[in-house]
Design a protein around this motif. Structure first.
Motif, PDB file in Angstrom:
ATOM      1  N   UNK A 164      35.786 -64.510 -85.227  1.00 18.20           N
ATOM      2  CA  UNK A 164      36.630 -65.720 -84.517  1.00 18.20           C
ATOM      3  C   UNK A 164      35.698 -66.809 -84.311  1.00 18.20           C
ATOM      4  N   UNK A 165      36.012 -68.153 -84.857  1.00 18.07           N
ATOM      5  CA  UNK A 165      34.825 -69.188 -84.503  1.00 18.07           C
ATOM      6  C   UNK A 165      35.542 -70.163 -84.061  1.00 18.07           C
ATOM      7  N   UNK A 166      34.782 -70.964 -83.045  1.00 16.86           N
ATOM      8  CA  UNK A 166      35.430 -72.200 -82.398  1.00 16.86           C
ATOM      9  C   UNK A 166      35.512 -73.386 -83.183  1.00 16.86           C
ATOM     10  N   UNK A 167      36.810 -73.787 -82.797  1.00 14.33           N
ATOM     11  CA  UNK A 167      37.377 -75.089 -83.626  1.00 14.33           C
ATOM     12  C   UNK A 167      36.290 -76.321 -83.120  1.00 14.33           C
ATOM     13  N   UNK A 168      35.176 -76.292 -83.846  1.00 12.32           N
ATOM     14  CA  UNK A 168      34.284 -77.589 -83.372  1.00 12.32           C
ATOM     15  C   UNK A 168      33.169 -77.530 -84.447  1.00 12.32           C
ATOM     16  N   UNK A 169      32.930 -78.849 -84.652  1.00 12.12           N
ATOM     17  CA  UNK A 169      31.919 -78.945 -85.561  1.00 12.12           C
ATOM     18  C   UNK A 169      30.649 -78.730 -85.313  1.00 12.12           C
ATOM     19  N   UNK A 170      29.747 -77.772 -85.660  1.00 11.45           N
ATOM     20  CA  UNK A 170      28.318 -77.362 -85.217  1.00 11.45           C
ATOM     21  C   UNK A 170      27.370 -78.422 -85.076  1.00 11.45           C
ATOM     22  N   UNK A 171      27.847 -79.450 -85.764  1.00 13.57           N
ATOM     23  CA  UNK A 171      26.904 -80.957 -85.654  1.00 13.57           C
ATOM     24  C   UNK A 171      26.964 -81.379 -84.488  1.00 13.57           C
TER      25      UNK A 171
ATOM     26  N   UNK B 133      16.447 -82.263 -86.809  1.00 11.75           N
ATOM     27  CA  UNK B 133      17.843 -81.397 -86.834  1.00 11.75           C
ATOM     28  C   UNK B 133      18.660 -81.486 -88.137  1.00 11.75           C
ATOM     29  N   UNK B 134      18.367 -82.750 -88.554  1.00 11.12           N
ATOM     30  CA  UNK B 134      19.147 -83.116 -89.955  1.00 11.12           C
ATOM     31  C   UNK B 134      18.718 -82.206 -91.031  1.00 11.12           C
ATOM     32  N   UNK B 135      17.839 -81.625 -91.111  1.00 13.05           N
ATOM     33  CA  UNK B 135      17.528 -80.793 -92.195  1.00 13.05           C
ATOM     34  C   UNK B 135      17.694 -79.291 -91.853  1.00 13.05           C
ATOM     35  N   UNK B 136      18.258 -78.953 -90.543  1.00 13.45           N
ATOM     36  CA  UNK B 136      18.784 -77.670 -90.252  1.00 13.45           C
ATOM     37  C   UNK B 136      20.326 -77.607 -90.114  1.00 13.45           C
ATOM     38  N   UNK B 137      20.727 -76.434 -90.517  1.00 10.56           N
ATOM     39  CA  UNK B 137      22.239 -76.249 -90.515  1.00 10.56           C
ATOM     40  C   UNK B 137      22.581 -75.650 -89.076  1.00 10.56           C
ATOM     41  N   UNK B 138      23.168 -76.401 -88.339  1.00  5.49           N
ATOM     42  CA  UNK B 138      23.513 -75.939 -86.954  1.00  5.49           C
ATOM     43  C   UNK B 138      24.588 -74.919 -86.918  1.00  5.49           C
ATOM     44  N   UNK B 139      24.561 -73.881 -85.963  1.00  3.12           N
ATOM     45  CA  UNK B 139      25.645 -72.745 -85.983  1.00  3.12           C
ATOM     46  C   UNK B 139      26.121 -72.770 -84.570  1.00  3.12           C
ATOM     47  N   UNK B 140      27.590 -72.478 -84.696  1.00  2.00           N
ATOM     48  CA  UNK B 140      28.040 -71.814 -83.275  1.00  2.00           C
ATOM     49  C   UNK B 140      28.373 -70.418 -83.428  1.00  2.00           C
TER      50      UNK B 140
END
Length: 324
Positions: free
Chosen positions: A229-236, A181-188
């Protein structure tokens, strides 16, 4: 997320019936351990920031995973005697709300304890505080009260059940997942409007009223340049944690808590809805029995987000415990 983001705007939410705040907060940014953290303060208008008029200790409230400090507004409004007798503060944990993201978007449980310790160094270096946490925040304050017992006068855990006990044989697979998962870019997921964020909040918690959802939505999210609108949370935060949850280590800390402790849960909460049969209720009760000075309370017609579902009932419970 960047802590320099301006305070929430409620203009979009005002198009729908919106919760009317009874006690306005004051925002502040403090640098704690190299990261800017967002705080919300409530204090009686009769007492200045430097006044000794309040005989009550500072009440610190900390939120859970994928939440923000503003989540406690409804409970603050419902408090009666406490509002005029003590200062109250919440913070956004690193990677949530208006606080900075962690370096490298890595989130470790001990860092939350260290951030809390640094916060109390700034806000109440001499006097113990009353400390409340919900869900993830409940687990953080329980561990903190065990290793810093002298800093906590009274302790409240709202639905901080913890996690199922991890097995050593899970470690290799967890590490492999984390490396992948470190090699992926997580998204919300983005939302088309702030109203859509409010609808998401009500879908997650059907007990949340539309007016409260409309008020929370712009505190939970921000509009981007493209209008979404994006949630205020780091996708990580979505990444697997490579560190296993060690129940025995957690319980060892709970045994060292000296503060009177209040456990509060919603009557409609059910551990199995989160973990199935991986975390039996009997396992949690055995952990909780390690806390030396414990009271328990259940809130009717409330689920996991009991501070949203029944803020008035929760406020009465808190007052009975904190003002005893």
């Amino acid at each position: 997320m960047n802590a320099t983001t301006p305070p929430p705007s409620t203009e979009a939410a005002d198009r729908k019936p919106c919760y009317q705040v009874q006690r306005a907060h004051r925002s502040e940014f403090l640098e704690l351990r190299g990261l800017r953290h967002h705080l919300m303060h409530w204090r009686s208008e009769a007492a200045s920031e430097h006044s000794t008029a309040s005989a009550q200790p500072l009440l610190v409230m900390v939120h859970g995973w994928m939440d923000v400090g503003a989540s406690f507004q409804f409970v603050v409004d419902a408090l009666s005697a406490l509002n005029d007798r003590r200062p109250i503060v919440t913070l956004d944990w690193r990677g949530f709300g208006l606080s900075d993201n962690a370096p490298g978007s890595n989130y470790w449980f001990p860092d939350y304890l260290a951030d809390l310790d640094a916060l109390l160094d700034r806000l109440s270096p001499e006097a113990p505080v009353d400390l409340l946490g919900h869900s993830m925040g409940g687990n953080i304050v329980m561990s903190y009260a065990g290793v810093r017992p002298e800093r906590v006068r009274r302790l409240i855990n709202l639905e901080g059940f913890g996690l199922p006990e991890a097995k050593p044989e899970q470690a290799p697979g967890r590490l492999a997942t984390w490396l992948k998962e470190l090699k992926e870019a997580p998204q919300l997921r983005p939302y088309a409007s702030v109203e859509a964020v409010a609808q998401r909040l009500m879908k997650t918690n059907p007990r949340l009223s539309p007016d409260k959802a409309a008020w929370l939505a712009p505190h939970w999210s921000r509009q981007q340049a493209d209008g979404s609108w994006h949630l205020l949370a780091d996708p990580a935060h979505k990444r697997a944690n490579p560190i296993l949850y060690r129940k025995d280590e957690i319980v060892a800390g709970w045994k060292l808590i000296t503060a009177p402790t209040l456990w509060v849960e919603g009557e409609a909460s059910d551990l199995s809805q989160f973990w199935g049969d991986r975390y039996p209720r009997a396992d949690f009760e055995a952990r909780l029995s390690a806390v030396p000075r414990l009271e328990k309370h259940r809130i009717a017609d409330a689920g996991h987000m009991l501070h949203h579902d029944q803020p008035e009932a929760l406020a009465r419970c808190l007052e009975d415990f904190l003002l005893a």
